[in-house]
Write a protein that holds these residues in place. Sequence first.
Motif, PDB file in Angstrom:
ATOM      1  N   ARG A 182      36.398  23.510  49.427  1.00 59.72           N
ATOM      2  CA  ARG A 182      37.414  23.825  48.409  1.00 59.72           C
ATOM      3  C   ARG A 182      37.007  25.042  47.584  1.00 59.72           C
ATOM      4  NH1 ARG A 182      38.056  22.436  43.150  1.00 59.72           N
ATOM      5  NH2 ARG A 182      36.156  21.191  43.202  1.00 59.72           N
ATOM      6  N   LEU A 183      35.706  25.252  47.442  1.00 58.52           N
ATOM      7  CA  LEU A 183      35.205  26.367  46.638  1.00 58.52           C
ATOM      8  C   LEU A 183      34.890  27.605  47.472  1.00 58.52           C
ATOM      9  CD1 LEU A 183      32.717  24.508  44.254  1.00 58.52           C
ATOM     10  CD2 LEU A 183      35.085  25.128  43.828  1.00 58.52           C
ATOM     11  N   GLU A 184      35.108  27.542  48.777  1.00 58.96           N
ATOM     12  CA  GLU A 184      34.641  28.605  49.668  1.00 58.96           C
ATOM     13  C   GLU A 184      35.246  29.971  49.338  1.00 58.96           C
ATOM     14  OE1 GLU A 184      34.077  29.535  54.432  1.00 58.96           O
ATOM     15  OE2 GLU A 184      35.100  27.716  53.781  1.00 58.96           O
ATOM     16  N   LYS A 185      36.547  30.032  49.123  1.00 61.12           N
ATOM     17  CA  LYS A 185      37.176  31.321  48.850  1.00 61.12           C
ATOM     18  C   LYS A 185      36.709  31.902  47.522  1.00 61.12           C
ATOM     19  CE  LYS A 185      41.244  32.462  50.104  1.00 61.12           C
ATOM     20  NZ  LYS A 185      42.695  32.630  50.363  1.00 61.12           N
ATOM     21  N   ILE A 186      36.492  31.052  46.531  1.00 66.71           N
ATOM     22  CA  ILE A 186      35.997  31.524  45.235  1.00 66.71           C
ATOM     23  C   ILE A 186      34.562  31.997  45.376  1.00 66.71           C
ATOM     24  CG2 ILE A 186      35.556  30.873  42.837  1.00 66.71           C
ATOM     25  CD1 ILE A 186      37.767  28.758  43.203  1.00 66.71           C
ATOM     26  N   ARG A 187      33.738  31.240  46.127  1.00 65.94           N
ATOM     27  CA  ARG A 187      32.348  31.625  46.358  1.00 65.94           C
ATOM     28  C   ARG A 187      32.257  32.960  47.099  1.00 65.94           C
ATOM     29  NH1 ARG A 187      31.144  28.063  49.815  1.00 65.94           N
ATOM     30  NH2 ARG A 187      30.707  26.385  48.325  1.00 65.94           N
ATOM     31  N   ASN A 188      33.123  33.147  48.094  1.00 62.12           N
ATOM     32  CA  ASN A 188      33.105  34.387  48.870  1.00 62.12           C
ATOM     33  C   ASN A 188      33.438  35.612  48.033  1.00 62.12           C
ATOM     34  OD1 ASN A 188      32.423  33.042  51.208  1.00 62.12           O
ATOM     35  ND2 ASN A 188      34.504  32.939  51.998  1.00 62.12           N
ATOM     36  N   GLY A 189      34.192  35.413  46.940  1.00 63.09           N
ATOM     37  CA  GLY A 189      34.533  36.517  46.059  1.00 63.09           C
ATOM     38  C   GLY A 189      33.567  36.698  44.906  1.00 63.09           C
ATOM     39  N   PHE A 190      32.485  35.917  44.911  1.00 60.19           N
ATOM     40  CA  PHE A 190      31.532  35.906  43.799  1.00 60.19           C
ATOM     41  C   PHE A 190      30.275  36.680  44.160  1.00 60.19           C
ATOM     42  CE2 PHE A 190      27.971  33.952  41.490  1.00 60.19           C
ATOM     43  CZ  PHE A 190      28.423  34.004  40.191  1.00 60.19           C
ATOM     44  N   CYS A 191      29.747  37.437  43.196  1.00 60.14           N
ATOM     45  CA  CYS A 191      28.476  38.139  43.386  1.00 60.14           C
ATOM     46  C   CYS A 191      27.668  37.978  42.103  1.00 60.14           C
ATOM     47  CB  CYS A 191      28.716  39.616  43.686  1.00 60.14           C
ATOM     48  SG  CYS A 191      27.212  40.567  44.027  1.00 60.14           S
ATOM     49  N   THR A 192      26.486  37.405  42.196  1.00 54.42           N
ATOM     50  CA  THR A 192      25.699  37.033  41.017  1.00 54.42           C
ATOM     51  C   THR A 192      25.493  38.193  40.055  1.00 54.42           C
ATOM     52  OG1 THR A 192      24.493  35.464  42.416  1.00 54.42           O
ATOM     53  CG2 THR A 192      23.539  35.974  40.271  1.00 54.42           C
ATOM     54  N   GLU A 193      25.182  39.380  40.581  1.00 53.64           N
ATOM     55  CA  GLU A 193      24.853  40.526  39.740  1.00 53.64           C
ATOM     56  C   GLU A 193      26.074  41.115  39.043  1.00 53.64           C
ATOM     57  OE1 GLU A 193      24.212  40.309  42.961  1.00 53.64           O
ATOM     58  OE2 GLU A 193      22.045  39.996  43.089  1.00 53.64           O
ATOM     59  N   LYS A 194      27.270  40.792  39.524  1.00 57.46           N
ATOM     60  CA  LYS A 194      28.457  41.477  39.027  1.00 57.46           C
ATOM     61  C   LYS A 194      29.524  40.549  38.451  1.00 57.46           C
ATOM     62  CE  LYS A 194      27.517  44.990  42.484  1.00 57.46           C
ATOM     63  NZ  LYS A 194      27.873  45.546  43.791  1.00 57.46           N
ATOM     64  N   CYS A 195      29.279  39.260  38.478  1.00 61.64           N
ATOM     65  CA  CYS A 195      30.266  38.305  37.972  1.00 61.64           C
ATOM     66  C   CYS A 195      29.683  37.506  36.812  1.00 61.64           C
ATOM     67  CB  CYS A 195      30.718  37.358  39.087  1.00 61.64           C
ATOM     68  SG  CYS A 195      31.620  38.177  40.417  1.00 61.64           S
ATOM     69  N   GLY A 196      30.553  36.872  36.054  1.00 62.46           N
ATOM     70  CA  GLY A 196      30.118  36.112  34.897  1.00 62.46           C
ATOM     71  C   GLY A 196      29.498  34.778  35.250  1.00 62.46           C
ATOM     72  N   ASP A 197      28.964  34.099  34.225  1.00 60.85           N
ATOM     73  CA  ASP A 197      28.359  32.778  34.413  1.00 60.85           C
ATOM     74  C   ASP A 197      29.415  31.688  34.498  1.00 60.85           C
ATOM     75  OD1 ASP A 197      25.385  33.427  33.977  1.00 60.85           O
ATOM     76  OD2 ASP A 197      26.367  34.341  32.244  1.00 60.85           O
ATOM     77  N   LEU A 198      30.591  31.972  33.911  1.00 63.92           N
ATOM     78  CA  LEU A 198      31.686  31.006  33.904  1.00 63.92           C
ATOM     79  C   LEU A 198      32.962  31.718  34.335  1.00 63.92           C
ATOM     80  CD1 LEU A 198      30.715  29.514  30.469  1.00 63.92           C
ATOM     81  CD2 LEU A 198      30.757  28.167  32.580  1.00 63.92           C
ATOM     82  N   LEU A 199      33.626  31.176  35.346  1.00 63.52           N
ATOM     83  CA  LEU A 199      34.898  31.716  35.829  1.00 63.52           C
ATOM     84  C   LEU A 199      35.996  30.723  35.472  1.00 63.52           C
ATOM     85  CD1 LEU A 199      32.709  33.231  37.561  1.00 63.52           C
ATOM     86  CD2 LEU A 199      34.433  33.365  39.355  1.00 63.52           C
ATOM     87  N   ILE A 200      36.975  31.185  34.716  1.00 63.97           N
ATOM     88  CA  ILE A 200      38.030  30.303  34.231  1.00 63.97           C
ATOM     89  C   ILE A 200      39.307  30.540  35.033  1.00 63.97           C
ATOM     90  CG2 ILE A 200      39.426  29.645  32.236  1.00 63.97           C
ATOM     91  CD1 ILE A 200      37.156  30.696  30.460  1.00 63.97           C
ATOM     92  N   GLU A 201      39.822  29.472  35.602  1.00 63.33           N
ATOM     93  CA  GLU A 201      41.104  29.532  36.300  1.00 63.33           C
ATOM     94  C   GLU A 201      42.174  29.007  35.351  1.00 63.33           C
ATOM     95  OE1 GLU A 201      43.428  27.218  39.905  1.00 63.33           O
ATOM     96  OE2 GLU A 201      41.238  27.357  39.984  1.00 63.33           O
ATOM     97  N   ILE A 202      43.083  29.889  34.942  1.00 65.01           N
ATOM     98  CA  ILE A 202      44.133  29.443  34.034  1.00 65.01           C
ATOM     99  C   ILE A 202      45.333  28.950  34.835  1.00 65.01           C
ATOM    100  CG2 ILE A 202      43.359  31.026  32.251  1.00 65.01           C
ATOM    101  CD1 ILE A 202      45.840  32.722  32.837  1.00 65.01           C
ATOM    102  N   ALA A 203      46.198  28.217  34.178  1.00 61.27           N
ATOM    103  CA  ALA A 203      47.335  27.575  34.849  1.00 61.27           C
ATOM    104  C   ALA A 203      48.303  28.621  35.397  1.00 61.27           C
ATOM    105  CB  ALA A 203      48.051  26.659  33.873  1.00 61.27           C
ATOM    106  N   PRO A 204      48.898  28.354  36.571  1.00 57.19           N
ATOM    107  CA  PRO A 204      49.885  29.276  37.139  1.00 57.19           C
ATOM    108  C   PRO A 204      51.025  29.534  36.156  1.00 57.19           C
ATOM    109  CG  PRO A 204      49.275  27.623  38.755  1.00 57.19           C
ATOM    110  CD  PRO A 204      48.657  27.200  37.456  1.00 57.19           C
ATOM    111  N   GLY A 205      51.441  30.800  36.050  1.00 53.46           N
ATOM    112  CA  GLY A 205      52.512  31.160  35.132  1.00 53.46           C
ATOM    113  C   GLY A 205      52.031  31.520  33.742  1.00 53.46           C
TER     114      GLY A 205
END
Length: 457
Positions: free
Chosen positions: A368-391
Amino acid sequence: MRKNKYLYITLLAVLGFHQEAMAQVVASTPRLVVNITVDQLRADYLETFMPLYGNDGFKKLLKQGKVFASASYDFTPVDRASAIATIATGTTPYYHGIVGTEWLDRQTLRPVRCVGQNNPPIHMLTSTLGDEMKLASSGAAQVYAFAPTADAAILSAGHAADAAAWTNLNRWNNIEYYAPVPLWQSDYTKTYAVETDINKSITELALSCIEKSNIGTDETPDLLNVIYKQGATPEESYRNIDQHLSRLILRIERRFGRGNVLFVLTGTGYSEEREEREDEEKFHIPTGKFNIQRTANLLNMYLGAIYGSAKYVEASYKNQLFLNHQLFDQKNINLSDVLNRAQEFLLQVEGVRNVYTSNQLLTSESERLEKIRNGFCTEKCGDLLIEIAPGWKLVNEETHESTTQRVNFISFPIIFYGANITAERVLTPVTVDRIAPTIAKAIRIRAPNACASEPLF
């Protein structure tokens, strides 16, 4: 003696057949790969405006090419830079490092662009298809890229290209990293201004490359990357791109022959939506505003109540929060505990659909987290990624930036045409990271060094 004579004749026949077969194999290798990317290409628009096309652009590719009708990117979020880097490298941002057109630098806490006018593609951490072509040919292969923007041109060109050019303020730009810029290209970009129709200018430069360089004229396969942009309206865009695509394909086919050229066309897998209409409330569509900076301040107050007053949240960027690792080390506070507490707190904030921690993305094996993990890079992304509600609209009061969260699927194709490829329509869903290994297989070189995907055929 007669027996030996027959054996000798048979051996010659076998050897002759073998040499003929080898010659056919060599001859079937494309001399030129034309890799075309249409920014924000959408299958629905591509089909809707079919009556507007000529016979030698989109229609030819769709009818005579091998069409993978349902393509996607195996990571999120997708933008122009991350998409083009994936096409070039055959892998995701987790490996190639281009998580977007820009990101927040952890050291300076300032936004950094993936490439710059005078900067090499140092942020791209893996080899590209063009790089591998250079390696396989000891530098003999020629690699060019022409695009509307610096990131599109440089990322598709890779680390070892001959040249890349892009448009800026009605002028051509050549990156000095690939110096010396070929004389024909230097003369062209100094002589000709960029027209209002940028796609026309890109096509003209690509055709000039075909005519004035010796690309595609020997047995060593070469690579020409061409990127087209969208216009003011979808109808205008697709008709415009089709016209220039037709000219490009016809001129290249006439010069080299269809069997000697491999054309590849795909899209960038995202769509820049216009701001939502003001009458959403009128139609009772759920919506709201989520302020990332205000949320960062609330989280800092929450952590301060637990660990003592201090600035624990260093910065926010888009939907990401960056924590002060050095401060936690000084206070001897376990970062994993902080991330877990922060995640629990943020999940209670209105408008938050989900929260992902860096530890969770790096250690979890959940599909379930694979697509989010694939877009993540430790050196360039934050410690917390917030997914807000659609719309809901993500806003930042400090930078005045705002984006509306959408999770709708953007359908687009991958098309291979030429090089004796049989026409076929494939409905099985595929991912774009398989383009690079497919081209590599066609020209008989190894795929880029972080590419673990299988060829499409």
